[in-house]
Design a protein around this motif. Structure first.
Motif, PDB file in Angstrom:
ATOM      1  N   ASP A  10       0.805  -1.221   0.000  1.00 16.33           N
ATOM      2  CA  ASP A  10       0.000   0.000   0.000  1.00 16.33           C
ATOM      3  C   ASP A  10       0.842   1.277   0.000  1.00 16.33           C
ATOM      4  N   ILE A  11       1.981   1.220  -0.667  1.00 17.52           N
ATOM      5  CA  ILE A  11       2.829   2.413  -0.805  1.00 17.52           C
ATOM      6  C   ILE A  11       2.488   3.026  -2.161  1.00 17.52           C
ATOM      7  N   GLN A  12       1.279   3.510  -2.244  1.00 18.97           N
ATOM      8  CA  GLN A  12       0.778   4.049  -3.503  1.00 18.97           C
ATOM      9  C   GLN A  12       0.352   5.492  -3.301  1.00 18.97           C
ATOM     10  N   PHE A  45       5.314  -5.961  -4.654  1.00 20.05           N
ATOM     11  CA  PHE A  45       4.531  -4.783  -4.313  1.00 20.05           C
ATOM     12  C   PHE A  45       3.053  -5.161  -4.278  1.00 20.05           C
ATOM     13  N   VAL A  46       2.379  -4.697  -3.248  1.00 23.58           N
ATOM     14  CA  VAL A  46       0.952  -4.956  -3.086  1.00 23.58           C
ATOM     15  C   VAL A  46       0.256  -3.608  -3.017  1.00 23.58           C
ATOM     16  N   ARG A  47      -0.822  -3.493  -3.777  1.00 25.07           N
ATOM     17  CA  ARG A  47      -1.596  -2.250  -3.756  1.00 25.07           C
ATOM     18  C   ARG A  47      -3.072  -2.600  -3.653  1.00 25.07           C
ATOM     19  N   VAL A  48      -3.838  -1.669  -3.138  1.00 27.26           N
ATOM     20  CA  VAL A  48      -5.283  -1.845  -3.074  1.00 27.26           C
ATOM     21  C   VAL A  48      -5.883  -1.091  -4.254  1.00 27.26           C
ATOM     22  N   GLY A  89       9.948  -6.288 -14.238  1.00 26.95           N
ATOM     23  CA  GLY A  89       9.962  -7.694 -13.862  1.00 26.95           C
ATOM     24  C   GLY A  89       9.526  -7.971 -12.432  1.00 26.95           C
ATOM     25  N   GLU A  90       9.476  -6.937 -11.582  1.00 26.37           N
ATOM     26  CA  GLU A  90       9.012  -7.163 -10.212  1.00 26.37           C
ATOM     27  C   GLU A  90       7.486  -7.259 -10.198  1.00 26.37           C
ATOM     28  N   ILE A  91       6.994  -8.065  -9.317  1.00 29.09           N
ATOM     29  CA  ILE A  91       5.566  -8.369  -9.271  1.00 29.09           C
ATOM     30  C   ILE A  91       4.813  -7.283  -8.510  1.00 29.09           C
ATOM     31  N   VAL A  92       3.687  -6.875  -9.079  1.00 28.21           N
ATOM     32  CA  VAL A  92       2.745  -5.975  -8.409  1.00 28.21           C
ATOM     33  C   VAL A  92       1.420  -6.721  -8.315  1.00 28.21           C
TER      34      VAL A  92
END
Length: 182
Positions: A10-12, A45-48, A89-92
């Motif tokens: 959630d660093i968005q 990275f995880v975002r809502v 290439g990094e996963i979101v």
């Protein structure tokens, strides 16, 4: 540290903006991200976020019903803050609820990569970090929380969580201590 992944949650833009640019949080978090990359640990990275018109949001969900009513977590608000943006290439992962696991494919991604230990960071300590920690523990992941890699609007809630609640299910250390262990 094979089998370990750093979760940046959630660093968005729609969330970071609530804390102001003077907090010093993003450059500090960036150190953890850079250290994980240097150690060849996956950074996920995880975002809502929600689809247009919020079909995932029930009127019974107090927190997200308000988001749907006033708009949010679509378009620019979904973007990860540029100071810590994913590299190619990094996963979101996009989630639909507070926990990084709920409404996302995070568990599938982690299992496919043979990840069994999670290092948690994010905004907020009392939201995504707490919910993800609880669910990760129930899923039998090893868990480390980077205490200064988490941020909350309520400093006392943050303190109680990292000092009293999280240690029941996770190792709680600072970014500097974690980097030393890499």
């Amino acid at each position: 540290m094979a089998g370990t992944a750093l979760l940046v949650m959630d660093i968005q833009n729609g969330i970071v903006g609530r804390f102001g640019e003077d907090s010093g949080y993003l450059p500090h978090l960036r150190r953890a991200i850079d250290a994980a990359r240097a150690a060849d640990l996956p950074v996920i990275f995880v975002r809502v976020g929600f689809r247009e018109n919020y079909p995932e949001v029930s009127s019974r969900n107090k927190a997200f019903a308000a988001v749907a009513q006033y708009g949010g977590f679509t378009a620019d608000a979904l973007e990860i803050a540029p100071e810590v943006a994913p590299e190619p290439g990094e996963i979101v992962v996009t989630k639909r609820r507070v926990s990084a696991f709920t409404g996302s494919d995070l568990d599938v991604v982690l299992r496919a990569a043979d990840v069994d230990t999670l290092v948690l960071t994010g905004i907020s300590t009392s939201g995504v970090v707490l919910s993800t920690l609880r669910q990760a523990a129930d899923l039998d992941f090893g868990i480390t929380v980077l205490s200064d890699g988490c941020l909350d609007q309520d400093e006392e809630v943050h303190r109680v969580l990292v000092e009293k609640v999280f240690p029941r299910q996770a190792d709680v250390i600072t970014i500097d201590t974690w980097i030393e262990k890499l």
